[in-house]
Design a protein around this motif. Structure first.
Motif, PDB file in Angstrom:
ATOM      1  N   SER A 116       7.010 -83.952  33.676  1.00  0.00           N
ATOM      2  CA  SER A 116       7.706 -83.063  34.620  1.00  0.00           C
ATOM      3  C   SER A 116       6.850 -82.738  35.836  1.00  0.00           C
ATOM      4  N   MET A 129      13.973 -75.677  30.010  1.00  0.00           N
ATOM      5  CA  MET A 129      12.639 -75.909  30.562  1.00  0.00           C
ATOM      6  C   MET A 129      12.191 -74.802  31.526  1.00  0.00           C
ATOM      7  N   ALA A 156      18.587 -73.893  32.182  1.00  0.00           N
ATOM      8  CA  ALA A 156      17.880 -74.947  31.465  1.00  0.00           C
ATOM      9  C   ALA A 156      16.801 -74.347  30.582  1.00  0.00           C
ATOM     10  N   TYR A 188      16.844 -86.208  31.764  1.00  0.00           N
ATOM     11  CA  TYR A 188      15.852 -86.291  32.846  1.00  0.00           C
ATOM     12  C   TYR A 188      16.535 -86.176  34.204  1.00  0.00           C
ATOM     13  N   HIS A 221       9.684 -76.927  22.986  1.00  0.00           N
ATOM     14  CA  HIS A 221      10.084 -77.681  24.177  1.00  0.00           C
ATOM     15  C   HIS A 221       8.939 -78.423  24.877  1.00  0.00           C
ATOM     16  N   TYR A 274      13.786 -78.649  38.991  1.00  0.00           N
ATOM     17  CA  TYR A 274      12.913 -77.818  38.161  1.00  0.00           C
ATOM     18  C   TYR A 274      11.446 -78.250  38.196  1.00  0.00           C
ATOM     19  N   TYR A 306      13.057 -83.458  25.349  1.00  0.00           N
ATOM     20  CA  TYR A 306      14.426 -83.987  25.433  1.00  0.00           C
ATOM     21  C   TYR A 306      15.359 -83.389  24.382  1.00  0.00           C
ATOM     22  N   TRP A 327      17.310 -82.582  34.892  1.00  0.00           N
ATOM     23  CA  TRP A 327      16.128 -81.844  35.358  1.00  0.00           C
ATOM     24  C   TRP A 327      15.836 -82.141  36.828  1.00  0.00           C
ATOM     25  N   ARG A 370       4.599 -77.562  31.217  1.00  0.00           N
ATOM     26  CA  ARG A 370       5.871 -76.988  30.760  1.00  0.00           C
ATOM     27  C   ARG A 370       5.633 -75.600  30.159  1.00  0.00           C
ATOM     28  N   GLU A 375      16.000 -79.583  24.813  1.00  0.00           N
ATOM     29  CA  GLU A 375      16.912 -79.245  25.914  1.00  0.00           C
ATOM     30  C   GLU A 375      18.353 -79.576  25.531  1.00  0.00           C
TER      31      GLU A 375
END
Length: 874
Positions: free
Chosen positions: A138, A706, A704, A19, A684, A27, A689, A22, A68, A692
């Motif tokens: 996110s 994501m 990444a 986290y 994803h 992102y 988690y 990210w 996402r 990734e």
């Protein structure tokens, strides 16, 4: 980022680190990009008093999957987070904390109380944000909003003034829903009706002239203290001669008229009703039509006020008891009839609501509701599932004016000022210095605050900077998908729709996805009173956020409730471990090798099969997400990864990986990496988690997962014929393995397979697969075989024969099966004896009888299977 995977997956070690990665990568953050198609979600703002519960976890997981997915599709995604000031709930918490200190808000005054409220917000307002981060959401934390921040407050004042200037907001005396516990009005949508035991008290009201009496019934005898008339229907022949006569109100002695009004139902009871304009909404309207006095007999706490005469100071129930007793003693009580009826209660504290007349602020709903109804009818706003349309229309078409004023201190204060010199009222965006009518400087602001939902109704555009013309507002409004529970369709969804249309000229979102409630394993609603609530953070600590997220969406469908159980979370954790172990297998086999994230030039039949299966999966998952079929998509991803990729392709891949042909081994390494990378991408949004973390260790391009591209269906990866050949081989392998299992043949005992099929080439191409997965020493193919004593397995494409003598010691197996058959027959006979025993059948609980019956059926099927196996040994 880690470049290798630990032996076992430890979510606690991975999640915080991922986290943070990210966040540092930025992102989640969005900036308006006119070159990209926007996709916007506004988070239903949780209360600042709250903490994460399973409903929040479900709601935010669904939003996170959508955001996402769209982000990976290349859309300009913005997910706006925020919190709600929650007037009633927050004020109640602060008042309770002060009570423990021995002080009241009246003692410290409004200004000091608000200081405490803001301090409370600072202390607890960020708690749920931290909890949502643990879940992996996110959203753009740089753009988080609060319903009482400066921008939202400005929007609230602007909307209030605009609606007031258009005569859509007014102040007037009406019947409102009063909560005597919260000591404030609440709107119709906040009243929950609960079925309770009650009574009809049948009473006599005598005529003033002594000519008799009228009989009527009431469920609330204490309200008779405020009666100002009795009504009958104008067409009721029984009472046409008494309309206009005068009655004497029992116990009170007040003279009240008999009026004729179409509101009265002739066929209900005696066709006579008491009219209490100050304490019943229908009576209030009757009172207005007949110019009746309005006598409020209740205080804010529900007790009887000075208008109740000698009953003043008594609680409502105490007054009821005393009034009924005196009515009986004085001959006015005819009888008491027990009933069950729906009683309005406060949705927050569950106290009984008292309808009472009061001067409050209202929004005129009819002109606002019409375009909001049309928006849903014309599908400018889609409600998912569609059955929500009917619920929405029913409420909106019968909507009453919305009471928006609350007798609270925490909240948006109503922007109205009163001149103490001339009485003039001024509604303004900013506080006036002087009265516009008389020029006086003695002004005071309305003490009431606005209903919390008034500010929440502006959320889709107030959070984007309205009333300022911001770049965010121009680019991201209207938003796209609102995800919420079906229980707040009236509180929030409907109000956002009409507010968006009225203020912005456009609907606030194109789709509303309603999800169901999370219930416990027994199907009960989670609640404090039942003690069956589950803390999502405890689940995350034990099993990881991905396991919780996957559990919450597996098997769900829009608008339907789902059940939570720890066993389901364990299954999701096991799925995560399966993916982890498969990834470690791939990493071990590519260690020290230069393996690009690209498909090789040459592909085997099994390579084409897995690519074909993956490609079909990619197309279906995108289609499922477009239709909000999260549960179906999750199950497909699970089945592909667990069964097709891990149980089949990886096992088949071992043939080439362990072989001597390096070119073939490199070929399968590339396919393993390519398929795993892209399957992780598909998964994803659901399990961010672990996907990734694994993706970062595999050969890949980009920073990444994501922000990698979400896989789409690709026609170049369609290999129908190869997939059909592979499926035929797999069906044969399954058949052989199942039959061997039925015969208890050890995997170490191998034999030759004889395959009769007109697709001999297909099966010969899979000989190495049969050797590895069907425990074969080899295969022989032909159009037909004549083998005595062989076991036969039939599939749609072949007949497979196994020579029994090579696998089974017939005599030993016959003895084993005979003994097993005797045990099963004895159990079956015992079960049948119970089912034929009248004493047992009449006294045993239904659940026990059903269990015995089910066991008998199971034993019967087992006996048939053993008998079939014995026949095969002859």
């Amino acid at each position: 980022m880690s470049k290798e995977l630990a032996k076992t997956y430890n979510p606690g070690e991975v999640e915080d680190r991922i986290y943070d990665f990210w966040l540092k990568g930025g992102y989640f953050h969005a900036e308006p990009d006119p070159k990209k198609e926007p996709y916007t979600i506004v988070m239903p703002p949780p209360n600042i008093t709250g903490q994460l519960h399973m409903g929040h976890a479900m709601d935010n997981t669904l939003q996170d999957i959508l955001i996402r997915w769209r982000r990976m599709q290349g859309r300009d995604t913005l997910w706006v987070p925020g919190t709600d000031h929650a007037s009633i709930a927050t004020e109640a918490k602060i008042v309770e904390a002060m009570r423990k200190e021995g002080i009241t808000k009246e003692q410290i005054g409004r200004e000091e109380f608000l200081k405490r409220a803001w301090a409370w917000k600072e202390k607890f307002g960020g708690r749920i944000e931290q909890q949502l981060r643990k879940l992996g959401v996110s959203c753009d934390w740089d753009r988080k909003r609060f319903t009482m921040d400066e921008g939202c407050s400005k929007a609230v004042r602007e909307v209030f003034v605009r609606l007031y200037e258009k005569d859509l907001i007014y102040r007037g005396e009406r019947i409102i829903n009063w909560c005597p516990h919260c000591k404030t009005t609440i709107s119709d949508a906040e009243v929950e009706f609960v079925e309770k035991d009650g009574s009809f008290w049948h009473l006599r009201y005598p005529f003033k002239d002594g000519s008799g009496y009228l009989e009527l019934a009431t469920t609330r005898p204490e309200t008779m203290l405020g009666d100002t008339a009795v009504a009958v229907h104008p067409d009721d022949e029984r009472y046409k001669d008494i309309v206009g006569k005068t009655l004497i109100l029992p116990l009170v002695g007040r003279e009240i008229p008999v009026v004729a009004d179409a509101y009265v139902e002739q066929d209900f009871g005696t066709g006579v009703v008491k009219i209490t304009p100050a304490h019943d909404p229908n009576d209030f309207e009757v009172g207005r039509r007949h110019n009746l006095p309005v006598i409020n007999v209740m205080n804010e706490d529900g007790s009887i006020n000075e208008n109740g005469g000698k009953y003043a100071g008594l609680s409502g129930l105490e007054a009821r008891k005393q009034i009924v007793q005196e009515l009986d003693e004085q001959g006015f009580l005819v009888r008491v009839e027990p009933i069950q009826h729906n009683v309005g209660t406060c949705y927050r504290c569950h106290s009984t609501i008292e309808p009472r007349v009061s001067k409050q602020w209202f929004v005129k709903m009819e002109p606002l509701a019409k375009p909001a109804i049309a928006a849903v009818r014309e599908k400018k706003v889609r409600l998912i599932p569609e059955r929500m349309d009917k619920i929405y229309f029913n409420w909106m078409e019968n909507i009453k004016d919305w009471c928006i004023s609350r007798q609270l201190w925490w909240g948006h204060r109503i922007p109205a000022w009163y001149c103490e010199d001339c009485g003039e009222m001024t509604v303004a965006r900013t506080a006036p210095d002087t009265c516009p009518k008389c020029g006086g400087a003695h002004l005071h602001q309305d003490p009431d605050t606005l209903d919390t939902w008034f500010s929440s109704a502006l959320w889709p555009f107030s959070t984007l900077g309205w009333p300022e013309k911001t770049a965010e507002l121009a680019h991201y409004y209207p938003t796209n998908t609102l995800v919420t529970g079906y229980d707040i369709i009236f509180f929030w969804v409907a109000r956002m729709i009409f507010s968006g249309i009225e203020q912005m000229g456009e609907v606030p979102f194109d789709t509303v996805l309603f999800h169901g409630l999370i219930r416990d394993s027994q199907g009960r609603k989670m609640s404090k009173s039942l003690g069956n609530g589950i803390d999502p953070l405890e689940v995350v600590d034990s099993y990881g956020a991905d396991a919780l997220r996957f559990t919450l969406i597996t098997g769900i469908s829009p608008g339907n409730d789902t059940r939570y159980s720890e066993e389901r979370v364990q299954a999701s954790r096991n799925f995560a471990n399966k993916i982890w172990n498969a990834s470690r297998f791939i990493l071990m086999n590519i260690e020290g090798k230069a393996v690009p994230d690209a498909l090789p030039q040459a592909l085997s039949m099994e390579d084409k099969w897995i690519l074909h299966a993956f490609n079909r999966l990619a197309g279906e998952i995108n289609d499922n997400l477009e239709k909000f079929e999260f549960g179906i998509a999750a199950q497909k991803l699970h089945d592909f990864l667990w069964e097709q990729f891990c149980d089949w392709y990886i096992e088949i891949a071992k043939i080439r990986l362990n072989g001597s042909d390096e070119e073939a081994a490199q070929q399968v390494r590339q396919v393993l990496v390519w398929v795993m990378n892209r399957t992780l991408a598909l998964l994803h949004p659901f399990m961010p988690y672990i996907t990734e973390e694994i993706w970062q260790t595999l050969p890949h391009t980009g920073e990444a997962l994501m922000v990698a591209l979400y896989p789409q269906y690709d026609t170049s990866l369609t290999f129908v014929q190869d997939a059909e050949k592979m499926e035929a081989i797999m069906a044969a392998v399954r058949g052989v393995r199942n039959r061997r299992a039925e015969m208890n043949v050890e995997p170490s005992r191998k034999t030759k397979l004889y395959i009769a099929s007109d697709k001999a080439d297909t099966f010969r191409a899979g000989e190495e697969i049969f050797k590895r997965l069907a425990y074969a020493t080899g295969i022989e193919t032909a159009a037909a075989f004549d083998l005595s004593g062989a076991v036969t397995i039939v599939t749609p494409d072949a007949k497979i024969f196994i020579q029994m003598d090579e696998l089974v010691d017939k005599e030993a197996e016959r003895k084993r099966l005979t003994k097993e058959l005797e045990t099963a027959q004895k159990g079956y006979q015992n079960a049948q004896a119970k089912l034929q025993n009248e004493k047992f059948m009449s006294k045993a609980p239904e659940k026990v009888v059903a269990g015995v019956r089910a066991n008998a059926e199971k034993l019967k099927a087992h006996i048939e299977l053993i008998a079939s196996s014995l026949d095969a040994l002859k």
